[in-house]
Each structure stands twice: as C-alpha cells, then as structure tokens.
Design an enzyme around this catalytic site. Sequence first.
Site, mmCIF file in Angstrom:
data_model
loop_
_atom_site.group_PDB
_atom_site.id
_atom_site.type_symbol
_atom_site.label_atom_id
_atom_site.label_comp_id
_atom_site.label_asym_id
_atom_site.label_seq_id
_atom_site.Cartn_x
_atom_site.Cartn_y
_atom_site.Cartn_z
ATOM 1 N N ASP A 92 0.833 -1.196 0.000
ATOM 2 C CA ASP A 92 0.000 0.000 0.000
ATOM 3 C C ASP A 92 0.871 1.251 0.000
ATOM 4 O OD1 ASP A 92 -2.738 1.165 0.406
ATOM 5 O OD2 ASP A 92 -1.798 1.933 2.231
ATOM 6 N N GLU B 8 1.547 -0.560 -5.155
ATOM 7 C CA GLU B 8 0.551 0.467 -5.406
ATOM 8 C C GLU B 8 1.309 1.783 -5.441
ATOM 9 O OE1 GLU B 8 -3.387 2.718 -3.601
ATOM 10 O OE2 GLU B 8 -1.670 2.210 -2.359
#
Length: 558
Positions: free
Chosen positions: A223, A284
């Site tokens: 993330d 990401e």
Amino acid sequence: MTTVETVATTEARPTETGSEWWRTAVIYQIYPRSFSDSSGDGIGDLPGVTAHLDDLEKLGVDAIWLSPFQRSPQKDAGYDVADYCDVDPLFGTLSDFDRMLAEAHARSIRIIVDLVPNHSSDQHVWFQDALAAGPGSPERARYMFRDGRGEHGELPPNNWDSVFGGPAWTRVTEAGGAPGQWYLHLFDTSQPDFDWSNEEVREEFRTVLRFWLDRGVDGFRVDVAHGLVKEAGLPDYTPSPEGGSMGGDEANVPYWGQPGVHEIYRDWHEVLAQYDGDRALCAEAWLPTIEKTALWVRPDEMHQAFNFVFLETHWNAADLRSVIDESLRAYGAVGAPSTWVLSNHDVVRHASRLGLPADIPQGAGIGPNTVGKPDPALGLRRARAASALMLALPGSAYIYQGEELGLPEAIDLPDDARQDPTWFRTDGEKYGRDGCRVPLPWTSDGPAFGFSDTGASWLPQPAEWATLARDAQQGDSASTLSLYETMLAERRARGLGAGTLTWVDGAGPDVLSFRNGDLHVLTNIGSAPLELPAGTVVVASEPLEGRMLPPDTTVWLA
C-alpha cells in the site's frame, strides 16, 4: 509489534527466470469486509473467503490479493493497522487464515497479502509509546514528529494536506498538558506516518514480511508504495486541485516517489529471495508516467506495479494504443511484465467510470448530487469490452471482486451510511470510495443477496443488484460472469499472458487490432460497426451482428 508462533513454509515452486507465475497471473482482489460474511455481523470475513474458493477456482483466477485483515480499529477499513502480525477478530483468527491459505493452495490459487508500511494506526503500541515518551525520544523517532512553526510552535511544520482532505499534521498534547509537537499523517489523523530513515522501522518490517512468508503467503501488495520516503527538509507543496488524491498526476511531489524508496524495496526483495518459490511484491504506486512506474520493477526491486496510467486512460483508440505500447516497452526494458488493472477498492468501478460524461479525480467518488451521472448501459458495454481487451494483453492482470458480475458503482448511498474518511474530512464535498466497496450479491433472493445469512450488510446494497447476483448469472452464456469465465479459460489455455503483441493496422483510427499468439483481437471504439476479418469467434464482449463488430465491443478471433 505483537508476534505469535509461525507455521512452516509451503513447498518450493522452482522456476526459471522469466517463467515465474506472477508474470502472467490473473489475480483477484478480495476486499474482505465486502466479500462474504460467515458470522452474520454484516462484515465479510476469512471463513467467508474460504467458503467461496470453489467459485474463484471456477472463475479461473491464479491468485487472490486480500485487502487488509490485520488487527485494526477500522478507522480506514483496515488500512490503519494496530498489529501487523495478527488477524482482526472482525475477520477471524490466524487459524482461519491458515485454513484459507491451505484451501487456496489446494486449488492452486496463490495468496497475496496487503501490507501497509507508510503508516500505522494511532492505536499501534509504538505510537502510544511515542505519545508517552515525549520529544527527542527513540519512540518518537519511529514516526514523523516535528516541532511546529511560529513563535510558540502553533503552526504545522509545513503546508501539506492529507489525501483525505484537511491538514496532514496534527498537534499532540504533551504529558504535562501543554501543546506539543506535530505528527505527520498523509491520510487520516488516526494513521501516523512512519519515519523510514529509522533502521528500527526497517528491521520491524523485515520481521513482518517473514512472519507472513513463514506462514506460506505468496507475496505482498504494498500500500502507498511510493510514499514511504519524504523529501529532506519537508518543503511546502501545494498539489493541483484537479489532480487525483494519490499523486499520480504530478511530478516532483515531496512525499510521493522519492528516490529513497527503491533502497527499501531492494532490501525487501532480498528477504523474499530467501524463501523457496516465487514470492512477489506488487506496488501500489501512483506515478505520473509509465516510465517512472517501471523504476519500481527493476530486477532487484519489486516484481509488479499496478498500471494505473492504463486504468486512467480515456476510452479512445489512439490513447489506449499509446499506453499499451509504452507499457510493454518500459516494463519490458527492465525485464518485468505490465500489470494491467481497470478497477480496485479506491476508484469508481469501470462499469460506471467508462459511462461518465467527464473525468472524476481518483478518490473523489460519485454520489447522488454528482453532476453528470454515468450511463449504466454504456458503462457496462464499455467495461466488458475494456476487460476483454485487457485480458488479451501480455503480462499479468488484476480484477476487482464484483467486476466479473458487471457491478456498477453504488451511487445512491445515504449520507448516514457512508464510512470513508474522505467523506468526513471534506465535509461531504467528496463522496469517497464507499460506492465501489458495497458487499457482493451472491444470490438474487437471499438475505443481503447471499452476502450474510442475517441480512446484515455494513453498506446497503442497491436493490437492482438482485439481477446481477452470481446465481442469476450462472449458466447464462450472455452474462458478464460467463464472459469472464470464458476469457480466463481461453487466456490460460492459449498462454496469452506470456505472449507477444503485434499490431495489425488497416482497421481504422477507432479500432485496436492486434495479434497475441493464435488470436486476433479487435476492439471497436468507434460509433459505426466494423466488418470482421476471417476467423472463428472465440470471445465477443457483446452479441455480434453477423460478421459485424458493433461499437464498444471486443472480439477474439482464432
């Protein structure tokens, strides 16, 4: 951080360089709280995932990416982690995780775990210790604590704004009751950023990686992979108001894409390389160009990086061809696959996004008062065509739970049901991401459409989703579910992920036409039907009109 005993690693899956599974895999994103609820509390859980592994095997996916399920106060749906090495009771137990992992592996489905290294929850023991320890302490050095500006430190250290709206700094009250230092949170106030210049932070995350690798996971989706390192001096920065919230629209942002992140992922690469099999890291990383994104997947760093430039490309033949060309060139130059994606838990579902009359910035969402609602029929038609295009391309591809059902964005959610921090921190100016996170419909007439036996659902489901439920689509050759099942089966059988793309010119400026292996793929983005060349139809995203390819339709010919 809390740790518990681990289990043995899974068996080795030795492969030659260039043939690793992650290069060609179709990976299915599960947002656990919205997938399937086994307990009846209205929140999906790990036993719910296990109960539907047969459905995913039938769909034909190679792996599952699980959004966060670790211990968390759930201020940001699990992306605020309080303990990286345990399962939140909302989702089950470590034993539930181990059973799910074993059952997935038994079906040759790999498991990728979401890892959130940019920030923790403010309930994490480290942050609680930092608050208690005070300025200058080793405990505070794990996070981005700074003195304020102004005569009495009353102003934040710089002008940065939070991704979710409002300032990115919060001032703490020290033990004696006086106003104290400020801490950085690029997201919610409950998500303080780690200081990745601190070796203690780096070593702790090596431990976290090993904890899950020892249990047998096949990799990690990382993330905010572009946000861990901040520019020295923390200079002021004002982003473009039209840009997306995660920074993919602008270059030289002092908290996105800093060069120091690459050192971190080279270190993580070495950790994964110590384990048998092909463990993978997926970034990401919202970056302004494909060229910059490709830096994350050099041979000694991460293995995949989401192709968000592709996701955000307009439904235009020339633009799409350019992005596909640039992706295959840039990723290929560093020996990595392109990792295609059209939807996820942070963006408007592409069955709605492709039917919008105008762009919506990433993270803003759409709702009842959005000017310019999507055209549902047009959006679904284009979404099916876009997915058929994506799944015919060489490389890996991610699909988001529910897109195989053709689910649109849930637009008409009541204000009092919304839970995304973006909604609250912008005082309702931005709807946020709740609309793409509504729990799945499994059955057309069951409680909560089969999501929960009790009928509970943490976000309300649109009534019209009854017709999109999985059981309503099964066996219907015209359904979106059948289309996905056929595409994934043919993609695997024909080795499209490991193929080579060759453009076929001459079909016109509004048509994408290419060969991959024994397939000829055409996508008609124009407004007029196109006469098909010779070949047997393998897949068509919409019914054909004889040998004519309708607008907004993709066909695979053999």
